[in-house]
Design an enzyme around this catalytic site. Sequence first.
Site, mmCIF file in Angstrom:
data_model
loop_
_atom_site.group_PDB
_atom_site.id
_atom_site.type_symbol
_atom_site.label_atom_id
_atom_site.label_comp_id
_atom_site.label_asym_id
_atom_site.label_seq_id
_atom_site.Cartn_x
_atom_site.Cartn_y
_atom_site.Cartn_z
ATOM 1 N N GLU A 21 83.558 72.867 76.310
ATOM 2 C CA GLU A 21 84.429 73.978 75.939
ATOM 3 C C GLU A 21 84.219 75.152 76.889
ATOM 4 O O GLU A 21 83.324 75.138 77.740
ATOM 5 C CB GLU A 21 84.150 74.412 74.499
ATOM 6 C CG GLU A 21 82.730 74.901 74.264
ATOM 7 C CD GLU A 21 82.400 75.052 72.786
ATOM 8 O OE1 GLU A 21 82.301 76.204 72.333
ATOM 9 O OE2 GLU A 21 82.236 74.022 72.098
ATOM 10 N N ARG B 10 74.328 71.160 64.253
ATOM 11 C CA ARG B 10 73.635 72.429 64.015
ATOM 12 C C ARG B 10 72.137 72.242 64.193
ATOM 13 O O ARG B 10 71.527 71.328 63.642
ATOM 14 C CB ARG B 10 73.914 72.946 62.599
ATOM 15 C CG ARG B 10 75.340 73.306 62.317
ATOM 16 C CD ARG B 10 75.472 74.044 60.987
ATOM 17 N NE ARG B 10 76.857 74.028 60.539
ATOM 18 C CZ ARG B 10 77.355 73.194 59.637
ATOM 19 N NH1 ARG B 10 76.560 72.318 59.043
ATOM 20 N NH2 ARG B 10 78.619 73.242 59.308
ATOM 21 N N HIS C 195 74.108 76.660 72.128
ATOM 22 C CA HIS C 195 74.889 77.892 72.149
ATOM 23 C C HIS C 195 75.160 78.392 70.743
ATOM 24 O O HIS C 195 75.058 77.649 69.764
ATOM 25 C CB HIS C 195 76.219 77.658 72.875
ATOM 26 C CG HIS C 195 77.107 76.654 72.202
ATOM 27 N ND1 HIS C 195 76.979 75.299 72.405
ATOM 28 C CD2 HIS C 195 78.124 76.800 71.321
ATOM 29 C CE1 HIS C 195 77.882 74.658 71.677
ATOM 30 N NE2 HIS C 195 78.595 75.553 71.001
ATOM 31 N N HIS D 74 76.980 70.199 71.274
ATOM 32 C CA HIS D 74 77.990 69.159 71.129
ATOM 33 C C HIS D 74 77.674 67.980 72.044
ATOM 34 O O HIS D 74 77.108 68.151 73.125
ATOM 35 C CB HIS D 74 79.377 69.701 71.481
ATOM 36 C CG HIS D 74 79.734 70.956 70.746
ATOM 37 N ND1 HIS D 74 79.850 71.010 69.377
ATOM 38 C CD2 HIS D 74 80.008 72.204 71.189
ATOM 39 C CE1 HIS D 74 80.190 72.238 69.018
ATOM 40 N NE2 HIS D 74 80.275 72.983 70.101
ATOM 41 N N GLN E 275 74.004 75.658 67.878
ATOM 42 C CA GLN E 275 74.549 74.300 67.837
ATOM 43 C C GLN E 275 74.657 73.709 69.230
ATOM 44 O O GLN E 275 74.438 74.389 70.241
ATOM 45 C CB GLN E 275 75.923 74.312 67.157
ATOM 46 C CG GLN E 275 76.914 75.277 67.802
ATOM 47 C CD GLN E 275 78.149 75.507 66.958
ATOM 48 O OE1 GLN E 275 79.258 75.193 67.400
ATOM 49 N NE2 GLN E 275 77.983 76.067 65.761
#
Length: 317
Positions: A117, A194, A174, A99, A97
Amino acid sequence: MYQEPIFLTPVFQERIWGGDKLKTLFGYSIPNDLTGEAWVISAHKNGPSMINNGSLQGQSLAQAWSEHPSLFGKETTEGDFPLLVKILDANDNLSVQVHPNDAYAQQVEGEPYGKTECWYVLDCEPDSEIIFGHRAETQEDFKRRVDAGQWDDLLMSVPVKKGDFYYVPSGTIHAIGKGIVILEIQQSSDITYRVYDYDRKDAEGNTRELHIQSAIEVTTYPHSSNAPEIEEQIVGDLVSTRLVKEQYFTVYDWKLNGRTVTPLQADYLLVSVVNGTGQIIVDGRSFPLKKGDNFMLPATVSSYEIAGDLEMMVAHE
Protein backbone atom coordinates in the site's frame (compact mmCIF):
# COMPACT_ATOMS: atom_id res chain seq x y z
CA MET A 1 -17.90 2.69 -26.83
CA TYR A 2 -18.15 3.99 -23.26
CA GLN A 3 -17.20 7.67 -23.41
CA GLU A 4 -17.48 9.08 -19.89
CA PRO A 5 -15.84 8.85 -16.48
CA ILE A 6 -17.29 6.23 -14.14
CA PHE A 7 -18.17 7.85 -10.82
CA LEU A 8 -18.28 5.65 -7.72
CA THR A 9 -20.13 5.79 -4.41
CA PRO A 10 -17.96 5.14 -1.30
CA VAL A 11 -18.56 2.25 1.06
CA PHE A 12 -18.08 3.15 4.74
CA GLN A 13 -16.51 0.95 7.39
CA GLU A 14 -16.97 1.42 11.13
CA ARG A 15 -13.76 1.10 13.14
CA ILE A 16 -12.96 1.30 16.86
CA TRP A 17 -10.52 4.12 16.02
CA GLY A 18 -12.80 5.99 13.57
CA GLY A 19 -14.27 9.49 13.82
CA ASP A 20 -16.34 12.01 11.86
CA LYS A 21 -13.77 13.71 9.60
CA LEU A 22 -15.00 11.89 6.51
CA LYS A 23 -18.12 14.01 7.00
CA THR A 24 -16.52 17.28 8.07
CA LEU A 25 -13.68 17.25 5.51
CA PHE A 26 -15.33 15.57 2.52
CA GLY A 27 -19.06 16.05 3.04
CA TYR A 28 -19.76 12.32 3.03
CA SER A 29 -22.96 11.08 4.66
CA ILE A 30 -21.34 8.69 7.12
CA PRO A 31 -23.31 6.13 9.17
CA ASN A 32 -21.91 7.19 12.58
CA ASP A 33 -19.06 8.97 14.35
CA LEU A 34 -16.93 5.82 14.46
CA THR A 35 -16.50 5.76 10.68
CA GLY A 36 -12.88 4.92 10.09
CA GLU A 37 -12.72 4.16 6.38
CA ALA A 38 -14.34 5.17 3.11
CA TRP A 39 -13.59 2.59 0.43
CA VAL A 40 -13.90 5.09 -2.38
CA ILE A 41 -12.79 2.94 -5.33
CA SER A 42 -13.30 -0.72 -4.50
CA ALA A 43 -14.21 -4.00 -6.12
CA HIS A 44 -13.38 -6.00 -2.97
CA LYS A 45 -16.02 -8.40 -1.71
CA ASN A 46 -15.97 -6.73 1.73
CA GLY A 47 -17.06 -3.36 0.30
CA PRO A 48 -17.61 -2.97 -3.43
CA SER A 49 -18.21 0.55 -4.76
CA MET A 50 -21.34 1.16 -6.83
CA ILE A 51 -21.38 3.06 -10.11
CA ASN A 52 -23.62 6.12 -9.86
CA ASN A 53 -23.75 7.46 -13.44
CA GLY A 54 -24.16 6.44 -17.06
CA SER A 55 -25.42 3.21 -18.55
CA LEU A 56 -23.66 1.16 -15.85
CA GLN A 57 -25.40 2.99 -12.99
CA GLY A 58 -26.39 0.56 -10.25
CA GLN A 59 -23.69 -1.97 -11.11
CA SER A 60 -20.73 -2.58 -8.84
CA LEU A 61 -17.16 -1.95 -9.94
CA ALA A 62 -16.58 -5.69 -9.48
CA GLN A 63 -19.40 -6.43 -11.93
CA ALA A 64 -17.97 -3.97 -14.46
CA TRP A 65 -14.55 -5.63 -14.11
CA SER A 66 -15.94 -9.09 -14.87
CA GLU A 67 -18.51 -8.14 -17.54
CA HIS A 68 -16.90 -5.21 -19.37
CA PRO A 69 -13.16 -5.90 -19.69
CA SER A 70 -12.72 -3.34 -22.48
CA LEU A 71 -13.23 -0.58 -19.90
CA PHE A 72 -9.98 -1.75 -18.31
CA GLY A 73 -8.05 -2.10 -21.56
CA LYS A 74 -8.36 -5.87 -21.61
CA GLU A 75 -9.94 -8.47 -23.86
CA THR A 76 -10.82 -10.59 -20.84
CA THR A 77 -10.45 -10.14 -17.09
CA GLU A 78 -9.42 -13.01 -14.85
CA GLY A 79 -9.40 -12.98 -11.08
CA ASP A 80 -10.19 -9.94 -8.96
CA PHE A 81 -9.78 -6.25 -9.72
CA PRO A 82 -6.27 -5.53 -8.40
CA LEU A 83 -6.49 -2.11 -6.69
CA LEU A 84 -8.37 -0.49 -3.82
CA VAL A 85 -8.48 3.19 -2.84
CA LYS A 86 -9.50 4.29 0.67
CA ILE A 87 -9.68 7.41 2.80
CA LEU A 88 -8.97 6.73 6.48
CA ASP A 89 -9.85 8.90 9.49
CA ALA A 90 -7.69 7.92 12.45
CA ASN A 91 -9.51 9.51 15.39
CA ASP A 92 -7.36 7.21 17.54
CA ASN A 93 -4.23 5.16 16.94
CA LEU A 94 -4.62 2.23 14.58
CA SER A 95 -3.21 -1.10 15.71
CA VAL A 96 0.41 -1.89 14.96
CA GLN A 97 0.12 -4.28 12.04
CA VAL A 98 1.71 -5.90 9.01
CA HIS A 99 0.40 -7.38 5.76
CA PRO A 100 1.52 -10.47 3.81
CA ASN A 101 2.87 -10.67 0.27
CA ASP A 102 1.00 -12.38 -2.56
CA ALA A 103 2.59 -15.80 -2.03
CA TYR A 104 1.71 -15.93 1.68
CA ALA A 105 -1.82 -14.62 1.07
CA GLN A 106 -2.44 -17.29 -1.55
CA GLN A 107 -0.85 -20.18 0.30
CA VAL A 108 -2.06 -19.44 3.84
CA GLU A 109 -5.21 -17.32 3.48
CA GLY A 110 -6.51 -18.55 0.12
CA GLU A 111 -6.78 -14.94 -1.06
CA PRO A 112 -5.49 -13.68 -4.43
CA TYR A 113 -3.51 -10.69 -3.20
CA GLY A 114 -1.24 -9.69 -0.40
CA LYS A 115 -1.19 -6.06 0.60
CA THR A 116 1.34 -3.52 -0.53
CA GLU A 117 0.00 0.00 0.00
CA CYS A 118 0.92 3.67 0.03
CA TRP A 119 -0.29 6.67 2.04
CA TYR A 120 -0.80 10.33 1.19
CA VAL A 121 -1.42 12.49 4.27
CA LEU A 122 -4.50 14.62 3.54
CA ASP A 123 -4.74 16.20 6.98
CA CYS A 124 -3.22 15.80 10.43
CA GLU A 125 -3.12 17.38 13.83
CA PRO A 126 0.08 19.01 15.15
CA ASP A 127 2.74 16.54 16.35
CA SER A 128 1.07 13.59 14.59
CA GLU A 129 3.13 10.44 14.18
CA ILE A 130 3.02 7.14 12.39
CA ILE A 131 4.80 3.91 13.24
CA PHE A 132 6.88 2.89 10.26
CA GLY A 133 9.29 0.03 10.76
CA HIS A 134 11.00 -1.82 13.61
CA ARG A 135 14.48 -2.10 15.12
CA ALA A 136 14.85 -5.89 15.23
CA GLU A 137 17.63 -7.37 13.11
CA THR A 138 16.22 -10.90 12.90
CA GLN A 139 12.97 -12.79 13.32
CA GLU A 140 14.23 -14.16 16.64
CA ASP A 141 15.09 -10.67 17.88
CA PHE A 142 11.65 -9.41 16.84
CA LYS A 143 9.87 -12.27 18.65
CA ARG A 144 11.91 -11.73 21.80
CA ARG A 145 10.99 -8.04 21.97
CA VAL A 146 7.31 -8.75 21.24
CA ASP A 147 7.17 -11.43 23.94
CA ALA A 148 8.75 -9.00 26.41
CA GLY A 149 6.35 -6.19 25.44
CA GLN A 150 9.26 -3.90 24.55
CA TRP A 151 7.17 -1.81 22.20
CA ASP A 152 8.97 1.51 22.62
CA ASP A 153 12.27 -0.22 21.98
CA LEU A 154 10.97 -2.21 18.99
CA LEU A 155 8.79 0.22 17.06
CA MET A 156 9.98 3.21 15.03
CA SER A 157 7.90 6.41 15.23
CA VAL A 158 8.04 9.06 12.51
CA PRO A 159 6.50 12.58 12.63
CA VAL A 160 4.22 13.44 9.71
CA LYS A 161 2.72 16.54 8.14
CA LYS A 162 0.09 17.26 5.54
CA GLY A 163 1.29 16.30 2.06
CA ASP A 164 3.70 13.57 3.19
CA PHE A 165 3.79 10.33 1.21
CA TYR A 166 4.82 6.85 2.35
CA TYR A 167 5.25 3.67 0.34
CA VAL A 168 4.41 0.68 2.56
CA PRO A 169 5.40 -2.65 0.99
CA SER A 170 4.04 -5.92 2.36
CA GLY A 171 6.13 -7.02 5.33
CA THR A 172 6.41 -3.48 6.74
CA ILE A 173 5.42 -2.98 10.39
CA HIS A 174 3.24 0.13 10.50
CA ALA A 175 0.44 2.05 12.19
CA ILE A 176 -1.37 5.28 11.40
CA GLY A 177 -1.39 7.57 14.43
CA LYS A 178 -4.19 9.51 16.05
CA GLY A 179 -5.32 12.68 14.27
CA ILE A 180 -4.23 11.69 10.76
CA VAL A 181 -6.42 11.48 7.66
CA ILE A 182 -4.83 9.64 4.74
CA LEU A 183 -5.66 8.52 1.26
CA GLU A 184 -4.48 4.95 0.83
CA ILE A 185 -3.90 3.20 -2.49
CA GLN A 186 -3.28 -0.51 -2.12
CA GLN A 187 -3.64 -3.95 -3.56
CA SER A 188 -7.22 -5.16 -3.26
CA SER A 189 -6.74 -7.10 -0.04
CA ASP A 190 -8.27 -7.00 3.42
CA ILE A 191 -5.68 -9.15 5.22
CA THR A 192 -4.25 -7.53 8.35
CA TYR A 193 -2.13 -9.12 11.07
CA ARG A 194 -2.24 -7.14 14.32
CA VAL A 195 0.91 -7.16 16.42
CA TYR A 196 -0.12 -4.71 19.15
CA ASP A 197 -3.38 -2.88 19.92
CA TYR A 198 -2.50 -0.87 23.05
CA ASP A 199 -4.52 -3.34 25.19
CA ARG A 200 -7.69 -1.38 24.37
CA LYS A 201 -11.18 -2.87 24.48
CA ASP A 202 -14.21 -2.60 22.24
CA ALA A 203 -17.71 -1.53 23.29
CA GLU A 204 -18.36 -5.00 24.74
CA GLY A 205 -15.19 -4.88 26.83
CA ASN A 206 -13.25 -7.31 24.65
CA THR A 207 -9.73 -6.89 23.37
CA ARG A 208 -9.26 -7.35 19.64
CA GLU A 209 -7.62 -10.44 18.25
CA LEU A 210 -3.88 -10.34 17.67
CA HIS A 211 -2.06 -12.38 15.03
CA ILE A 212 1.45 -12.57 16.47
CA GLN A 213 2.68 -15.72 14.76
CA SER A 214 1.46 -14.71 11.30
CA ALA A 215 2.94 -11.23 11.80
CA ILE A 216 6.31 -12.69 12.76
CA GLU A 217 6.28 -14.89 9.67
CA VAL A 218 5.50 -12.13 7.14
CA THR A 219 7.53 -9.22 8.56
CA THR A 220 10.65 -8.13 6.68
CA TYR A 221 13.95 -8.35 8.65
CA PRO A 222 15.65 -5.99 9.08
CA HIS A 223 13.29 -3.15 8.26
CA SER A 224 13.98 -1.36 4.98
CA SER A 225 12.67 2.16 4.40
CA ASN A 226 13.94 2.92 0.92
CA ALA A 227 11.72 5.75 -0.31
CA PRO A 228 10.60 5.66 -3.95
CA GLU A 229 12.03 8.14 -6.41
CA ILE A 230 9.72 11.13 -6.83
CA GLU A 231 9.50 12.75 -10.24
CA GLU A 232 7.82 16.10 -10.97
CA GLN A 233 6.68 17.36 -14.35
CA ILE A 234 5.06 20.69 -15.18
CA VAL A 235 2.84 20.57 -18.24
CA GLY A 236 1.10 23.89 -18.79
CA ASP A 237 -1.21 24.49 -15.86
CA LEU A 238 -0.66 21.02 -14.34
CA VAL A 239 1.99 20.04 -11.81
CA SER A 240 2.17 16.24 -11.98
CA THR A 241 4.24 14.57 -9.26
CA ARG A 242 4.83 10.85 -9.65
CA LEU A 243 5.03 9.63 -6.06
CA VAL A 244 5.71 5.95 -6.67
CA LYS A 245 6.13 3.54 -9.57
CA GLU A 246 6.33 0.01 -8.26
CA GLN A 247 5.19 -3.51 -9.09
CA TYR A 248 1.52 -3.12 -8.20
CA PHE A 249 0.70 0.52 -8.88
CA THR A 250 1.89 3.90 -10.05
CA VAL A 251 0.57 6.93 -8.16
CA TYR A 252 0.58 10.64 -9.05
CA ASP A 253 -0.36 13.82 -7.23
CA TRP A 254 -1.89 16.25 -9.71
CA LYS A 255 -2.24 19.93 -8.85
CA LEU A 256 -4.11 21.86 -11.52
CA ASN A 257 -4.85 25.56 -11.71
CA GLY A 258 -6.27 26.11 -15.18
CA ARG A 259 -6.69 23.47 -17.86
CA THR A 260 -4.91 20.35 -19.09
CA VAL A 261 -5.54 18.06 -22.05
CA THR A 262 -4.95 14.29 -21.73
CA PRO A 263 -1.95 14.52 -19.38
CA LEU A 264 -1.79 10.75 -18.88
CA GLN A 265 -3.01 7.65 -20.66
CA ALA A 266 -3.07 4.15 -19.22
CA ASP A 267 -5.35 1.14 -19.44
CA TYR A 268 -7.50 2.97 -16.91
CA LEU A 269 -7.03 5.70 -14.31
CA LEU A 270 -8.37 5.79 -10.76
CA VAL A 271 -8.89 9.40 -9.66
CA SER A 272 -9.76 10.87 -6.25
CA VAL A 273 -10.38 14.61 -5.95
CA VAL A 274 -8.82 15.64 -2.64
CA ASN A 275 -9.15 19.42 -2.94
CA GLY A 276 -10.91 22.05 -5.01
CA THR A 277 -13.50 22.09 -7.77
CA GLY A 278 -13.51 21.84 -11.53
CA GLN A 279 -14.71 19.68 -14.38
CA ILE A 280 -13.64 16.88 -16.67
CA ILE A 281 -14.66 17.09 -20.32
CA VAL A 282 -15.00 13.91 -22.37
CA ASP A 283 -16.34 13.78 -25.92
CA GLY A 284 -17.78 17.29 -25.59
CA ARG A 285 -19.61 16.52 -22.34
CA SER A 286 -18.68 18.22 -19.08
CA PHE A 287 -18.80 16.44 -15.72
CA PRO A 288 -18.42 18.55 -12.55
CA LEU A 289 -15.71 17.65 -10.04
CA LYS A 290 -15.44 18.54 -6.37
CA LYS A 291 -13.48 17.47 -3.30
CA GLY A 292 -14.52 13.96 -2.29
CA ASP A 293 -15.41 12.76 -5.81
CA ASN A 294 -13.90 9.49 -7.00
CA PHE A 295 -14.02 8.06 -10.48
CA MET A 296 -12.43 5.72 -12.96
CA LEU A 297 -11.45 6.97 -16.39
CA PRO A 298 -11.87 3.88 -18.57
CA ALA A 299 -9.60 2.72 -21.39
CA THR A 300 -12.36 3.55 -23.88
CA VAL A 301 -11.74 7.29 -23.27
CA SER A 302 -8.85 8.23 -25.55
CA SER A 303 -8.78 11.96 -24.81
CA TYR A 304 -10.08 14.24 -22.10
CA GLU A 305 -9.68 17.68 -20.58
CA ILE A 306 -9.65 18.68 -16.93
CA ALA A 307 -10.22 22.28 -15.88
CA GLY A 308 -10.41 24.07 -12.55
CA ASP A 309 -8.47 24.55 -9.33
CA LEU A 310 -8.02 20.97 -8.19
CA GLU A 311 -5.77 18.49 -6.48
CA MET A 312 -6.24 14.88 -7.50
CA MET A 313 -4.59 11.58 -6.58
CA VAL A 314 -4.30 9.42 -9.68
CA ALA A 315 -3.37 5.74 -9.83
CA HIS A 316 -3.06 2.93 -12.35
CA GLU A 317 -1.60 -0.56 -12.48
